[in-house]
Write an enzyme that holds these catalytic residues in place. Structure first.
Site, PDB file in Angstrom:
ATOM      1  N   GLY A   3       0.439  -1.430   0.454  1.00  0.00           N
ATOM      2  CA  GLY A   3      -0.288   0.030   0.120  1.00  0.00           C
ATOM      3  C   GLY A   3       0.871   1.052   0.135  1.00  0.00           C
ATOM      4  N   SER A   4       1.984   1.013  -0.490  1.00  0.00           N
ATOM      5  CA  SER A   4       3.007   1.869  -0.299  1.00  0.00           C
ATOM      6  C   SER A   4       2.624   3.260  -1.357  1.00  0.00           C
ATOM      7  CB  SER A   4       4.485   2.168  -0.919  1.00  0.00           C
ATOM      8  OG  SER A   4       4.444   1.976  -2.292  1.00  0.00           O
ATOM      9  N   ASN A   5       1.659   3.493  -2.496  1.00  0.00           N
ATOM     10  CA  ASN A   5       1.328   4.140  -3.362  1.00  0.00           C
ATOM     11  C   ASN A   5      -0.122   4.616  -2.976  1.00  0.00           C
ATOM     12  OD1 ASN A   5       2.606   4.487  -6.312  1.00  0.00           O
ATOM     13  ND2 ASN A   5       2.521   2.344  -5.843  1.00  0.00           N
TER      14      ASN A   5
ATOM     15  N   MET B 257      -4.060  -6.437  -7.151  1.00  0.00           N
ATOM     16  CA  MET B 257      -3.560  -7.987  -8.021  1.00  0.00           C
ATOM     17  C   MET B 257      -4.164  -8.692  -8.524  1.00  0.00           C
ATOM     18  SD  MET B 257      -0.085  -6.200  -8.070  1.00  0.00           S
ATOM     19  CE  MET B 257       1.181  -7.356  -8.896  1.00  0.00           C
ATOM     20  N   ARG B 258      -5.613  -8.535  -8.321  1.00  0.00           N
ATOM     21  CA  ARG B 258      -6.881  -9.272  -9.136  1.00  0.00           C
ATOM     22  C   ARG B 258      -7.099  -8.193 -10.036  1.00  0.00           C
ATOM     23  NH1 ARG B 258     -11.807  -9.956  -9.286  1.00  0.00           N
ATOM     24  NH2 ARG B 258     -12.475  -8.698  -7.514  1.00  0.00           N
TER      25      ARG B 258
ATOM     26  N   LEU C 191     -10.414  -6.894 -13.094  1.00  0.00           N
ATOM     27  CA  LEU C 191     -11.469  -7.184 -12.336  1.00  0.00           C
ATOM     28  C   LEU C 191     -12.118  -7.106 -13.441  1.00  0.00           C
ATOM     29  CD1 LEU C 191     -10.486  -3.381 -10.502  1.00  0.00           C
ATOM     30  CD2 LEU C 191     -12.130  -5.425  -9.678  1.00  0.00           C
TER      31      LEU C 191
ATOM     32  N   HIS D 286       0.998   1.303 -13.106  1.00  0.00           N
ATOM     33  CA  HIS D 286       1.403  -0.055 -13.790  1.00  0.00           C
ATOM     34  C   HIS D 286       3.326   0.596 -13.597  1.00  0.00           C
ATOM     35  CE1 HIS D 286       1.792  -3.751 -15.347  1.00  0.00           C
ATOM     36  NE2 HIS D 286       2.853  -3.492 -16.237  1.00  0.00           N
TER      37      HIS D 286
ATOM     38  N   ASP E 236      -4.182  -3.705 -18.291  1.00  0.00           N
ATOM     39  CA  ASP E 236      -2.837  -3.220 -18.666  1.00  0.00           C
ATOM     40  C   ASP E 236      -2.777  -2.435 -19.446  1.00  0.00           C
ATOM     41  OD1 ASP E 236      -2.072  -3.645 -15.770  1.00  0.00           O
ATOM     42  OD2 ASP E 236      -0.598  -5.190 -16.846  1.00  0.00           O
TER      43      ASP E 236
ATOM     44  N   GLU F 263       7.191   6.437  -8.367  1.00  0.00           N
ATOM     45  CA  GLU F 263       5.232   6.442  -8.486  1.00  0.00           C
ATOM     46  C   GLU F 263       4.848   7.153  -7.678  1.00  0.00           C
ATOM     47  OE1 GLU F 263       4.022   1.800  -8.841  1.00  0.00           O
ATOM     48  OE2 GLU F 263       6.198   1.309  -9.489  1.00  0.00           O
TER      49      GLU F 263
HETATM   50  C1  GAR Z   1       3.684  -0.873  -7.164  1.00  0.00           C
HETATM   51  O1  GAR Z   1       4.583  -1.202  -7.744  1.00  0.00           O
HETATM   52  C2  GAR Z   1       3.242  -0.539  -8.117  1.00  0.00           C
HETATM   53  O2  GAR Z   1       3.036  -0.531  -9.652  1.00  0.00           O
HETATM   54  C3  GAR Z   1       2.502  -2.616  -8.592  1.00  0.00           C
HETATM   55  O3  GAR Z   1       2.793  -3.756  -7.529  1.00  0.00           O
HETATM   56  C4  GAR Z   1       3.350  -2.345  -6.820  1.00  0.00           C
HETATM   57  C5  GAR Z   1       1.925  -2.764  -5.668  1.00  0.00           C
HETATM   58  O4  GAR Z   1       3.130  -1.681  -4.490  1.00  0.00           O
HETATM   59  N1  GAR Z   1       1.344  -2.455  -9.585  1.00  0.00           N
HETATM   60  C6  GAR Z   1       1.029  -3.679 -10.701  1.00  0.00           C
HETATM   61  O5  GAR Z   1       2.060  -4.514 -11.335  1.00  0.00           O
HETATM   62  C7  GAR Z   1      -0.109  -3.735 -11.018  1.00  0.00           C
HETATM   63  N2  GAR Z   1       0.013  -4.815 -12.431  1.00  0.00           N
HETATM   64  P1  GAR Z   1       2.196  -0.887  -3.220  1.00  0.00           P
HETATM   65  O6  GAR Z   1       1.069  -1.964  -2.722  1.00  0.00           O
HETATM   66  O7  GAR Z   1       3.437  -0.504  -2.255  1.00  0.00           O
HETATM   67  O8  GAR Z   1       1.813   0.152  -4.271  1.00  0.00           O
END
Ligand code: GAR
Length: 196
Positions: free
Chosen positions: A15-17, A93-94, A96, A112, A148, A177
């Site tokens: 969940g850092s984003n 990561m699922r 939809l 992404h 994507d 990001e």
């Molecule tokens: C991030 O790097 C995001 O871009 C990627 O998962 C990571 C999640 O990190 N997303 C994907 O690969 C989606 N296809 P986070 O949970 O720390 O935000």
């Protein structure tokens, strides 16, 4: 500012984003507020951060529903209960369902970790290294049923240095990001309003 767009965030893990989006909404003038966070994993670390801020959270697991359409309908019901107008996928990561993406199309964003259209799917950092690329990056885009794909809102490039591995490269991309997603969300909201 009272006309901030209501945004919900979907996560699966760290969940850092999500955290970077939440922090952005705490800056005066940002055109959005976060109304809730949904995870498809009950143990997602990001849920703890959201709860610590007093944000509403929910867990919607595929295995608790007969099929993906039913699980996604449950997500939509929760989003509607919160009054969400926009949905940000942040490490969700699922894939939809098409019904879900159609319901939210135009107001459903994803981040992404690649320079789309390159490297859709998983293992993007290793694939960029294996291809011998000299640059990599991340993309925020509108979500459509195809994985994507969908119109790109913003992208950031980062260099790939000799000696990089997937971990060092992922860390360099992640820093970008965290800046890109809030900026792209604000841009998408402002553009949607200018077209009203
Ligand atoms: C991030 O790097 C995001 O871009 C990627 O998962 C990571 C999640 O990190 N997303 C994907 O690969 C989606 N296809 P986070 O949970 O720390 O935000």
């Amino acid at each position: 500012m009272t006309d901030r767009a209501s945004v919900a965030i979907l996560i699966s893990g760290r969940g850092s984003n999500m955290q970077s989006l939440v922090r952005a909404t705490q800056v005066p003038g940002f055109p959005a507020r976060i109304v809730g966070v949904i995870s498809n994993k009950p143990d997602a670390a990001g849920l703890d951060f959201a709860r610590s801020l007093g944000l509403p959270t929910a867990v919607v697991q595929l295995k608790s529903h007969p099929d993906k359409d039913a699980a996604d309908a449950a997500i939509t019901r929760q989003l509607e209960d919160w009054g969400a107008e926009w949905v940000c996928l942040a490490g969700f990561m699922r894939v939809l369902s098409a019904g879900f993406t159609r319901r939210w199309q135009g107001r459903l964003l994803n981040i992404h970790p690649s320079l789309l259209p390159k490297y859709k799917g998983l293992d993007t950092h290793q694939r960029a290294l294996d291809a011998g690329d000299t640059e990599h990056g991340c993309t925020v885009h509108q979500v459509i049923p195809e994985l994507d794909e969908g119109p790109v809102i913003s992208q950031v490039r980062v260099p790939i240095f000799p000696g990089d591995d997937a971990e060092t490269l992922a860390a360099r991309v992640l820093i970008e990001e965290h800046k890109l997603y809030p900026a792209a969300l604000a841009k998408a909201i402002r553009e949607s309003r200018s077209g009203d």
